[in-house]
Design an enzyme around this catalytic site. Structure first.
Site, PDB file in Angstrom:
ATOM      1  N   ARG A  57      58.746  47.446  39.915  1.00  0.00           N
ATOM      2  CA  ARG A  57      59.689  47.360  40.863  1.00  0.00           C
ATOM      3  C   ARG A  57      60.696  46.539  39.748  1.00  0.00           C
ATOM      4  NH1 ARG A  57      58.896  44.536  44.838  1.00  0.00           N
ATOM      5  NH2 ARG A  57      60.696  42.655  45.119  1.00  0.00           N
ATOM      6  N   TYR A 110      79.649  64.861  47.745  1.00  0.00           N
ATOM      7  CA  TYR A 110      78.038  64.908  48.478  1.00  0.00           C
ATOM      8  C   TYR A 110      77.934  64.639  49.972  1.00  0.00           C
ATOM      9  CZ  TYR A 110      72.933  65.828  48.066  1.00  0.00           C
ATOM     10  OH  TYR A 110      71.956  65.674  48.083  1.00  0.00           O
ATOM     11  N   ASP A 182      81.216  60.216  40.855  1.00  0.00           N
ATOM     12  CA  ASP A 182      79.464  60.340  40.596  1.00  0.00           C
ATOM     13  C   ASP A 182      79.449  61.819  39.806  1.00  0.00           C
ATOM     14  OD1 ASP A 182      77.515  62.686  40.971  1.00  0.00           O
ATOM     15  OD2 ASP A 182      77.558  61.897  43.850  1.00  0.00           O
ATOM     16  N   LYS A 207      69.304  66.180  38.760  1.00  0.00           N
ATOM     17  CA  LYS A 207      69.750  67.866  39.169  1.00  0.00           C
ATOM     18  C   LYS A 207      69.900  68.042  36.614  1.00  0.00           C
ATOM     19  CE  LYS A 207      70.644  67.304  43.288  1.00  0.00           C
ATOM     20  NZ  LYS A 207      71.852  66.794  43.369  1.00  0.00           N
TER      21      LYS A 207
END
Ligand SMILES: *Cc1c(COP(=O)(O)O)cnc(C)c1O
Length: 400
Positions: A57, A110, A182, A207
């Site tokens: 983590r 978005y 972004d 993406k």
């Protein structure tokens, strides 16, 4: 030749092999836990973090290799990988903002980002103003003493608007405001916002970076005179490690593999998108085409300055939402799907898919009008894409 002098395409392909095995494909360290051999325990107590492996983590060697590669491709000084694009966005924001701070964000972001700004952010005591960031004067008027972040997208869905990065950065930096961009719709092959002064770039690696529709992930990169050089390591230890959204080693490996063909894929995808956009612009049954690579796009000047190619994303408007949906259902090669950025051409109707949860008035103000069809153009042969789209347009008024 040092990798720094290489062209972007060569940099995308190249990374140094793993030291121990000289493996050209970097290994997947599929381990959650690490053994504290030798003096590792003492080093951790003394403050060692990335130099040793602690727990996945907190970081994992495969993830670090992916981060190193993305920092290089984005021109950033550092990178932090996260479990998704939304985790990159939320961790970048939570790594900067405190209750009472104000954010100025573009009105068109978005859908999940927009919903966070419009609803959820207030639950944490954050104040948000949503403005059209292609209008620098409107941004200036929205800034207050409490503004800490200016948030935009390099290419914004679904009208593919391109904000003027240099002018926005100049305005923000004069007041010590951090600019976050972004870059998902562009990818580092099409836009490098750090080159225009943007402090923090967030991107859904799901993406274009990954490019194969097979892994979810996100990245945050840094290049800033406002934030300290160790800001991303602070986000890793004090935000990501506490909120708990690390990238898995397997996904880091898939995304690193995908990133190696980023330049090649985007070269083809941008060429295909331009050809499709030109074809649609001349099509009598298409009302309007939005593609930053076309001179008819309202932000063509910013696009020419900031983008290499026009990108692989375009949208066009047909008569109404029902015709748009029927058009997409008639496609045979192109896939009707939620996501974007992969090798295959994928399409959706933003008004009733990604932006469905946003009230229609708010949607229309964002440019998400009914009858808008969005394409993420893939690497298929352009003649096949055009034939598929033309045949679907011919049938879009017929009941199924
Ligand atoms: C998909 C997307 C995101 C979110 O990324 P996930 O990996 O799905 O969490 C953020 N911004 C943009 C522009 C996107 O297209």
């Amino acid at each position: 030749m040092s990798p720094k002098e290489l062209d972007f395409a060569s940099q995308a392909v190249f990374y140094t092999p793993e030291e121990h095995s000289q493996s050209i494909s970097y290994p997947i360290y599929m381990s959650a836990n690490f053994q504290y051999d030798g003096d590792i325990y003492d080093q951790i107590v003394a403050g060692a973090r990335k130099e040793v492996n602690i727990y996945s983590r907190c970081g994992n060697p495969t993830e670090y290799k992916f981060e190193e590669h993305i920092a290089k491709l984005t021109g950033g000084t550092a990178c932090l990988a996260t479990a998704s694009g939304m985790a990159a966005i939320s961790h970048a924001l939570f790594g900067i903002l405190k209750a009472g701070d104000h954010i100025v964000a573009d009105l068109t972001t978005y859908s999940s980002t927009h919903e966070f700004f419009d609803h959820r952010a207030q639950d944490f005591g954050l104040k948000v103003s949503l403005v059209d960031c292609t209008d620098v004067r409107a941004v200036e008027n929205a800034l207050t003493e409490e503004t800490k972040v200016l948030y935009v997208e390099a290419i914004a869905n679904p009208t593919m608007k391109v904000p003027p990065l240099k002018a926005l950065v100049e305005l923000a930096h004069a007041r010590g405001i951090v600019v976050i961009c972004d870059n998902t719709f562009a990818s580092p092959a099409v836009c490098r916002p750090h080159d225009f002064g943007v402090d923090v770039v967030v991107e859904s690696a799901t993406k274009f970076i990954g490019g194969h529709n097979d892994a979810v992930g996100g990245v945050i990169t840094l290049k800033s005179d406002i934030l300290p050089p160790d800001w991303l390591e602070d986000v890793r230890w004090n935000t990501l490690n506490k909120l708990g959204a690390p990238l898995s080693p397997f996904n880091a490996w898939l995304l690193l593999r995908g990133a190696q063909t980023l330049a090649l894929r985007l070269e083809k995808q941008c060429a295909n998108a331009l050809a499709l956009a030109k074809h649609l612009e001349a099509h009598p049954r298409v009302r309007r085409v939005f593609y930053p690579g076309l001179p008819s796009h309202p932000n063509y000047a910013s696009a020419k300055e900031q983008l290499r190619g026009g990108g692989a994303m375009l949208s066009f408007q047909v008569d109404d939402e029902a015709s748009g949906v029927r058009l997409l259902k008639r496609l045979q090669l192109c896939s009707f799907a939620a996501s974007l950025g992969g090798l295959r051409t994928t399409t959706q109707v933003p008004a009733t898919m990604a932006f469905l949860d946003i009230p229609s008035q708010e949607r229309e103000a964002m440019g998400v009008v009914d009858g808008l069809v969005r394409f993420s153009v893939g690497i298929e042969h352009i003649d096949d894409i055009i034939a598929d789209v033309d045949s679907a347009i011919d049938q879009m008024h017929m009941e199924i």
